[in-house]
Structure formats: structure tokens, C-alpha cells
Design a protein around this motif. Structure first.
Motif, PDB file in Angstrom:
ATOM      1  N   VAL A 148       0.874  -1.169   0.000  1.00 45.99           N
ATOM      2  CA  VAL A 148       0.000   0.000   0.000  1.00 45.99           C
ATOM      3  C   VAL A 148       0.912   1.220   0.000  1.00 45.99           C
ATOM      4  O   VAL A 148       1.827   1.311   0.816  1.00 45.99           O
ATOM      5  N   LYS A 149       0.677   2.146  -0.917  1.00 45.06           N
ATOM      6  CA  LYS A 149       1.547   3.313  -1.038  1.00 45.06           C
ATOM      7  C   LYS A 149       0.724   4.587  -1.029  1.00 45.06           C
ATOM      8  O   LYS A 149      -0.390   4.625  -1.535  1.00 45.06           O
ATOM      9  N   ARG A 150       1.333   5.634  -0.478  1.00 39.68           N
ATOM     10  CA  ARG A 150       0.733   6.970  -0.515  1.00 39.68           C
ATOM     11  C   ARG A 150       1.641   7.867  -1.335  1.00 39.68           C
ATOM     12  O   ARG A 150       2.841   7.938  -1.081  1.00 39.68           O
ATOM     13  N   GLN A 151       1.100   8.536  -2.340  1.00 42.02           N
ATOM     14  CA  GLN A 151       1.880   9.410  -3.194  1.00 42.02           C
ATOM     15  C   GLN A 151       1.255  10.788  -3.229  1.00 42.02           C
ATOM     16  O   GLN A 151       0.037  10.924  -3.160  1.00 42.02           O
ATOM     17  N   ASN A 152       2.120  11.813  -3.364  1.00 43.69           N
ATOM     18  CA  ASN A 152       1.584  13.153  -3.523  1.00 43.69           C
ATOM     19  C   ASN A 152       1.354  13.428  -4.997  1.00 43.69           C
ATOM     20  O   ASN A 152       1.561  12.562  -5.850  1.00 43.69           O
ATOM     21  N   GLY A 170      -4.062  12.041   4.855  1.00 39.89           N
ATOM     22  CA  GLY A 170      -4.710  13.231   4.337  1.00 39.89           C
ATOM     23  C   GLY A 170      -4.613  14.439   5.247  1.00 39.89           C
ATOM     24  O   GLY A 170      -5.271  15.436   5.018  1.00 39.89           O
ATOM     25  N   GLU A 171      -3.799  14.367   6.303  1.00 43.01           N
ATOM     26  CA  GLU A 171      -3.637  15.522   7.175  1.00 43.01           C
ATOM     27  C   GLU A 171      -2.826  16.596   6.452  1.00 43.01           C
ATOM     28  O   GLU A 171      -2.090  16.332   5.515  1.00 43.01           O
ATOM     29  N   GLY A 172      -2.910  17.794   6.894  1.00 44.18           N
ATOM     30  CA  GLY A 172      -2.147  18.867   6.289  1.00 44.18           C
ATOM     31  C   GLY A 172      -3.033  20.070   6.032  1.00 44.18           C
ATOM     32  O   GLY A 172      -4.132  20.180   6.555  1.00 44.18           O
ATOM     33  N   ASN A 173      -2.539  20.978   5.227  1.00 40.07           N
ATOM     34  CA  ASN A 173      -3.304  22.180   4.932  1.00 40.07           C
ATOM     35  C   ASN A 173      -4.565  21.836   4.173  1.00 40.07           C
ATOM     36  O   ASN A 173      -4.534  21.111   3.183  1.00 40.07           O
ATOM     37  N   GLU A 174      -5.675  22.365   4.626  1.00 42.49           N
ATOM     38  CA  GLU A 174      -6.956  22.081   3.994  1.00 42.49           C
ATOM     39  C   GLU A 174      -7.104  22.936   2.736  1.00 42.49           C
ATOM     40  O   GLU A 174      -6.986  24.156   2.784  1.00 42.49           O
ATOM     41  N   ILE A 202      -3.371   8.414  -4.051  1.00 44.63           N
ATOM     42  CA  ILE A 202      -2.648   9.495  -4.735  1.00 44.63           C
ATOM     43  C   ILE A 202      -3.400  10.795  -4.518  1.00 44.63           C
ATOM     44  O   ILE A 202      -4.580  10.913  -4.854  1.00 44.63           O
ATOM     45  N   THR A 203      -2.710  11.787  -3.960  1.00 42.04           N
ATOM     46  CA  THR A 203      -3.314  13.091  -3.728  1.00 42.04           C
ATOM     47  C   THR A 203      -2.911  14.024  -4.857  1.00 42.04           C
ATOM     48  O   THR A 203      -1.739  14.184  -5.160  1.00 42.04           O
ATOM     49  N   LYS A 204      -3.919  14.632  -5.503  1.00 41.05           N
ATOM     50  CA  LYS A 204      -3.671  15.580  -6.598  1.00 41.05           C
ATOM     51  C   LYS A 204      -4.551  16.795  -6.416  1.00 41.05           C
ATOM     52  O   LYS A 204      -5.572  16.749  -5.752  1.00 41.05           O
TER      53      LYS A 204
END
Length: 205
Positions: A148-152, A170-174, A202-204
Motif C-alpha cells: 500500500v503506497k501513498r503518493q503526492n 490526508g492531514e495537512g493544509n486544507e 494518490i493526492t492531486k
């Protein structure tokens, strides 16, 4: 966030309030107060708060947006690949089966309700889940000889966990979800197993 985007959302919010007033969902006093507030607020998040209790209601109006209906929709990739993008999300629970296949779920365009649940099984296959920045993701996936991987958004690896994981991502600046009609506190819950397979969050933008 551009001024034009905020102004567009302001007009949409006023349309939603007007539609809700015409349907007797809110009264005259609430309508006038909220329209006045809409003209004062200067961010999409603040504007979303004005309609968070009404924009999931109503019937055939184009101004009154609906969240995905309760229920389950299934996405299967058996020796094949599927890419779900655009306004594809119909129900708030998605069952994914990827067997010797590849599945991509893009959550940047659909309207997201308060909770979107994704249950997945990846067997010698992979599942990619693309989420917009600002949407919180809870992951409870069991890899069996998988990963399982998390990518920006730049595709750089942020986290790789092998074995059982249960972590809050998913924490961080909203930052506002790409679809401004989404619930202001939208979150995604991912669970399931990856057997000799891979799961990518993947966060985009």
C-alpha cells in the motif's frame, strides 16, 4: 483560490438558497440572512457552510445539488483495466474487485458526501484511488505479499507500508475539493486487502 472561482461559487450558493426557499426548505428569515452572509464571505469553504444542510436535498433542480445516494456500486476489473473519472460516483459505497487487472478511481470530479466508503480486493492487480487535496482519507487495508503506497501529486513516494496497516492519511493544509459542491467535511474510508497486489492513494490538485 482565484477570485473568479469564489465569485462563481457565491452565485451557485445563492441559487441553492433561492431554490431551497422556493421549496419551503428554509424560511424567509433564514433565506435573507444566508444571502447576506453569502455576499460577505470570501472563501469557498465559508460559502459551502451556508448550504451544507440543504444542498443534499430537493428533487430535479439543477441548482440544488445532491450527494451520492446511499447504497453500493461495484467496479470490476478481471484481466482488464478500468478508469472511473468524471462524474461517475452514484452511491456512497464502492466495492472494487481487481483480479489480474488495474482499476483507477478518480474522486476529483464527483460530488462527495460526508463519507465515501471504498471496499477493495486486489489479487495480482492494482487499485489507484485519486483524491483531491483537503479530503481526509482513512485507510485500513491488509496487504498479503502486497503493498500500500501513498503518493503526492508529483508522484513522489510519501509512505510505503507492508503488512497490516491502519493509518489516518490526508492531514495537512486544507484545500477545497475540486468539485465545490462536495460536503465541506468530505472524507474517504478505504478498507480491504491486497493479495500479491498493490493499492495506491494518490493526492492531486
Amino acid at each position: 483560490m482565484s477570485d473568479s472561482f469564489v465569485e462563481q461559487r457565491r452565485e451557485e450558493v445563492i441559487d441553492i438558497l433561492t431554490d431551497a426557499f422556493s421549496r419551503d426548505i428554509i424560511g424567509t428569515e433564514q433565506y435573507e440572512l444566508r444571502v447576506e452572509e453569502a455576499n460577505r464571505r470570501n472563501s469557498v469553504e465559508e460559502l459551502n457552510q451556508l448550504v451544507s444542510d440543504v444542498q443534499g436535498l430537493g428533487g430535479g433542480s439543477t441548482a440544488l445539488q445532491r450527494y451520492p445516494d446511499p447504497g453500493m456500486q461495484t467496479v470490476r476489473s478481471i484481466f482488464s483495466s478500468q478508469q472511473m473519472d468524471g462524474d461517475w460516483l452514484v452511491h456512497d459505497h464502492v466495492q472494487v474487485n481487481s483480479v489480474f487487472g488495474s482499476t483507477t478511481l478518480d474522486l476529483r470530479r464527483p460530488v462527495l458526501g460526508p463519507l465515501t466508503t471504498i471496499t477493495l480486493t486486489a489479487v495480482l492487480g492494482d487499485v489507484k484511488i485519486i483524491v483531491p487535496r483537503g479530503v481526509k482519507v482513512t485507510v485500513d487495508v491488509t496487504p498479503v505479499l502486497g503493498e500500500v503506497k501513498r503518493q503526492n501529486e508529483d508522484q513522489k513516494l510519501l509512505q510505503q507500508v507492508k503488512g497490516f496497516i491502519s493509518s489516518f492519511l490526508g492531514e495537512g493544509n486544507e484545500i477545497e475539493p475540486v468539485n465545490p459542491h462536495s460536503h465541506p467535511a468530505a472524507r474517504v474510508q478505504v478498507s480491504g486487502q491486497a493479495i500479491l497486489g498493490s493499492v495506491y492513494i494518490i493526492t492531486k490538485r
